[in-house]
Motif scaffolding. Structure first.
Motif, PDB file in Angstrom:
ATOM      1  N   PRO A   1      47.473  -1.979  20.453  1.00  0.00           N
ATOM      2  CA  PRO A   1      46.093  -1.506  20.677  1.00  0.00           C
ATOM      3  C   PRO A   1      45.679  -1.774  22.125  1.00  0.00           C
ATOM      4  CG  PRO A   1      46.245  -2.803  18.671  1.00  0.00           C
ATOM      5  CD  PRO A   1      47.549  -2.967  19.372  1.00  0.00           C
ATOM      6  N   PRO A   2      44.762  -0.985  22.679  1.00  0.00           N
ATOM      7  CA  PRO A   2      44.381  -1.124  24.093  1.00  0.00           C
ATOM      8  C   PRO A   2      43.991  -2.549  24.492  1.00  0.00           C
ATOM      9  CG  PRO A   2      43.419   0.860  23.165  1.00  0.00           C
ATOM     10  CD  PRO A   2      44.052   0.133  22.037  1.00  0.00           C
ATOM     11  N   GLU A   3      43.212  -3.239  23.629  1.00  0.00           N
ATOM     12  CA  GLU A   3      42.779  -4.590  23.972  1.00  0.00           C
ATOM     13  C   GLU A   3      43.970  -5.545  24.060  1.00  0.00           C
ATOM     14  OE1 GLU A   3      41.897  -3.055  21.152  1.00  0.00           O
ATOM     15  OE2 GLU A   3      39.989  -2.142  21.798  1.00  0.00           O
ATOM     16  N   ALA A   4      44.859  -5.460  23.065  1.00  0.00           N
ATOM     17  CA  ALA A   4      46.033  -6.332  23.056  1.00  0.00           C
ATOM     18  C   ALA A   4      47.002  -5.965  24.172  1.00  0.00           C
ATOM     19  CB  ALA A   4      46.730  -6.256  21.705  1.00  0.00           C
TER      20      ALA A   4
ATOM     21  N   GLU B   1      46.292  -4.768  27.096  1.00  0.00           N
ATOM     22  CA  GLU B   1      45.793  -5.264  28.378  1.00  0.00           C
ATOM     23  C   GLU B   1      46.113  -6.746  28.547  1.00  0.00           C
ATOM     24  OE1 GLU B   1      41.560  -5.553  30.852  1.00  0.00           O
ATOM     25  OE2 GLU B   1      41.653  -4.544  28.901  1.00  0.00           O
ATOM     26  N   GLN B   2      46.000  -7.492  27.460  1.00  0.00           N
ATOM     27  CA  GLN B   2      46.311  -8.924  27.513  1.00  0.00           C
ATOM     28  C   GLN B   2      47.813  -9.160  27.618  1.00  0.00           C
ATOM     29  OE1 GLN B   2      44.771 -11.083  24.184  1.00  0.00           O
ATOM     30  NE2 GLN B   2      45.465 -13.089  24.930  1.00  0.00           N
TER      31      GLN B   2
ATOM     32  N   SER C   1      50.050  -7.139  28.894  1.00  0.00           N
ATOM     33  CA  SER C   1      50.646  -6.564  30.098  1.00  0.00           C
ATOM     34  C   SER C   1      50.969  -7.617  31.147  1.00  0.00           C
ATOM     35  CB  SER C   1      49.710  -5.503  30.701  1.00  0.00           C
ATOM     36  OG  SER C   1      48.474  -6.088  31.074  1.00  0.00           O
TER      37      SER C   1
END
Length: 257
Positions: free
Chosen positions: A48-51, A53-54, A56
């Protein structure tokens, strides 16, 4: 014929440091980088986008592509990896005097052999995993017994079941010595499995991937050449034994002194 492990090690190293061995090393290094990058890209793209980003920050080597593209790229490189392993087997299993060039048979029936290598490799991997989960020794025993599967498939052009039987027969009587090689592989995997997370925790995720790929290649290529040398010893020794058995000396034909 009893396996001479020291000869297999020295002969395998000589095969690796040849010109052809150097080319194989670079090719395997490129494939390992491809597998690492595609795996990271697939995981990063599927989160998911939130996960994502973390994650990355610790993803290491990755491409900015969708997760489905990362998975597809990983599958393609896995197939290329199996294909390359066939060529690696055929090249390292040729006579030492011919290691300056690739054998003419390196790409013979490559598609068929690659399919057999993939399917057989999956069967062996699952068997070893089950054996290891139940008890460590059965997993180790199976890993040793099927050590020459790829050479039976690639060099002798056998089918999956025939190659499993062939490897089982070749390793009989030499499993303790071959087990040393398998244990060394497990120890190396443990070292890499410990170093890579430490580099990642230190914020050096890209360095962790590079170290993993380079060290894995530097270990695996000479290791595989050693396995090829052991295979040749046992194959040629078994062939000589069979010939002597099939053509015994007739004592009645020997002139009496």
């Amino acid at each position: 014929m009893a396996l001479q492990l020291s000869h297999a090690v020295s002969d395998g190293i000589r095969r690796t440091v040849s010109r052809t061995g150097g080319i194989l090393f670079l090719g395997f290094l490129a494939i390992q980088f491809g597998l690492q990058i595609s795996a990271n890209s697939a995981v990063l793209g599927l989160l998911p986008p939130e996960a994502a980003e973390q994650f990355s920050q610790d993803a290491g080597l990755a491409l900015p592509i969708p997760g489905s593209a990362g998975v597809a790229l990983f599958v393609v490189i896995m197939i290329l990896s199996s294909m390359y392993l066939v060529i690696l087997s055929r090249t390292f299993a040729q006579p030492q005097s011919e290691m300056s060039r690739f054998p003419a048979t390196s790409t013979r029936r490559l598609g068929r052999t690659t399919v057999f290598a993939l399917v057989g490799g999956l069967i062996i991997t699952v068997s070893i995993m089950l054996g290891t989960v139940l008890l460590v020794l059965p997993g180790l025993f199976l890993a040793v017994s099927f050590l020459f599967f790829m050479f039976a498939v690639a060099v002798e052009d056998r089918g999956i079941i025939s190659s499993l039987k062939r490897s089982w027969g070749l390793t009989r009587g030499s499993r303790i010595k071959l087990g040393i090689l398998v244990i060394v592989t497990a120890l190396f995997g443990g070292v890499i499995g410990a170093v890579s997370p430490l580099l990642t925790l230190a914020g050096l995720s890209v360095a962790a991937d590079i170290v993993t790929v380079v060290f894995t290649t530097a270990f695996f290529v000479p290791y595989y050449a050693i396995i090829a040398s052991a295979y040749l010893q046992l194959r040629d020794g078994q062939g000589a034994s069979n010939r002597s058995t099939q053509n015994p000396v007739d004592a009645s034909e020997i002139p009496k002194l």
